[in-house]
Design an enzyme around this catalytic site. Sequence first.
Site, mmCIF file in Angstrom:
data_model
loop_
_atom_site.group_PDB
_atom_site.id
_atom_site.type_symbol
_atom_site.label_atom_id
_atom_site.label_comp_id
_atom_site.label_asym_id
_atom_site.label_seq_id
_atom_site.Cartn_x
_atom_site.Cartn_y
_atom_site.Cartn_z
ATOM 1 N N GLU A 68 0.830 -1.216 0.000
ATOM 2 C CA GLU A 68 0.000 0.000 0.000
ATOM 3 C C GLU A 68 0.861 1.262 0.000
ATOM 4 O O GLU A 68 0.524 2.258 -0.636
ATOM 5 C CB GLU A 68 -0.940 0.017 1.211
ATOM 6 C CG GLU A 68 -1.980 -1.088 1.213
ATOM 7 C CD GLU A 68 -2.849 -1.108 -0.030
ATOM 8 O OE1 GLU A 68 -3.095 -0.039 -0.622
ATOM 9 O OE2 GLU A 68 -3.270 -2.202 -0.434
ATOM 10 N N HIS A 71 1.969 2.127 -3.495
ATOM 11 C CA HIS A 71 0.914 2.866 -4.211
ATOM 12 C C HIS A 71 0.948 4.339 -3.801
ATOM 13 O O HIS A 71 0.913 5.229 -4.629
ATOM 14 C CB HIS A 71 -0.475 2.366 -3.798
ATOM 15 C CG HIS A 71 -0.891 1.068 -4.405
ATOM 16 N ND1 HIS A 71 -0.888 0.845 -5.752
ATOM 17 C CD2 HIS A 71 -1.370 -0.064 -3.833
ATOM 18 C CE1 HIS A 71 -1.339 -0.388 -5.980
ATOM 19 N NE2 HIS A 71 -1.632 -0.955 -4.836
HETATM 20 ZN ZN ZN Z 1 -2.694 -2.678 -4.375
#
Ligand code: ZN
Length: 374
Positions: A68, A71
Site C-alpha cells: 500500500e 501505491h
Molecule cells: Zn494494491
Amino acid sequence: MNGAINLGKIFGIQFRLHYSWFFIFVLITVSLSWQYFPFAYPGWNSAVYWVTGIIASLVFFTSVLIHELSHSLVGKANGIPVKSITLFIFGGVAHMTREASHHSAELKMAAAGPLASLVLAGLFFLLHLATRNMIEPVGAAAFWLAQINAVLAIFNLIPGFPLDGGRVFRSLIWRFSGDYQRATKIATRVGRGVGYLFIAGGIALVFLLPGQWFSGIWLAFIGWFLQNTASASYRQSQWQRTLQGITVAELMTPDCPVITPDVTINRLVQEYIFASGHHCFLVIGEGELTGILTLGNIKSVARPNWETTQVKDIMTPAEKLVVVSPEQDGLSVLEQMQENDVNQMPVVREGRVIGLITRDNLLRLIHTRSKLGM
Ligand SMILES: [Zn+2]
C-alpha cells in the site's frame, strides 16, 4: 472506514488498523502454527511453531503495508495525495482523496503495489534459499512469505476495478479511448463480473469439495466484497471527478446577505430568515467581516433567549473561519469542510468575501449530475 485504530504517520500518511484485521491476523497465525508448519515441517517443538507463525503473520502484514505504501508514494509523486492506509480483513486499502487526472499517473500508481509485492516475493525466496539449511524455521517462514506475496501480487492484478489490475486496465482503456468515464464504466463492469465469478466459484467449491467448505465460503465472501466495492468505487470516482472539474466560483452562492453584529436573533429570524429564506449570513461590522452566522448557530440558543442574544454572541468569528478561494476546485473544498468539520465556507478574493459555499451546493451538483446520468 470506521472502527479503526490509528498507528501513526509514515511519510505524512496515516496508518490505521481496522478491527476486522485482528480476526484475519488470528486466523492466519493459527492456521500457520497449527496446520501449515507442523504439516510441512514435522519435528519442531510447539513453541517454535507458534513463534514462527506469529512472526510470519506479522511480516506478512508488513508486506501488505509495503504494498500500500508503494501505491501511496508513487501516487504522491504523481500528484495524487494519499491521506491514510488502512489494514482490514481483506488486506490493505489506500485512501486517495482524488482520482488521477491523467492515465499515466493512474497506471504508475496502480502498478506500484503489485510490483512491490513481486519484489518482496523475490527477496523472501532468496532469504529462503540462504537460510533453509541453517535455520529451518526462518527458511520455512521465508518460503511461505515468498508464496503469499506472489499470490498477493497476482490476485491484485486481476483486471477488475477497484483491484490494482482493474485500475491498470482502466488506465489503458482511458489511454486508448481518451474517455475516462467510459474506461471507468467498463473496468467497473469487469470488476463486478470478477466478483460474481468468485461467488460462483466459492459456492461450487462448497458443493464439489465439501472438505474445502471454508475456502469456498471465503472465496464467495471476497467475491461479494469485490462486487460491492466495484459499484461503490464507481460512484465515488464519478462524484470525485465531477467536483474536480468545477470551481468554487461556479458553485458558490454569491448573494449572501450581510447583517451587523448587534442584530438580535429574534429580529434576524423574523426579518431576514423568514422573509428571504437565507440560511447563512455574513456578519460585517465597521466594513470588515467579523464572522458568519448559520441556522446551526441559531439552534444552539434556547428560544426564550432570542430576544436578548445578539448575532455577535453566537456567530462563528472570523478568526475561526476557514476560507476558500474562488479558483479552488469543488473536491478540495469538500475535503477542507470534512477536515474542519464545517458545512459552509466564505469565498474570499483579495481579502474580500465574495460569496459563500456550502456543503449543499456541492451535494446538489453531485445529485443533479447523477440524475442526468452524467
Ligand atoms: Zn494494491
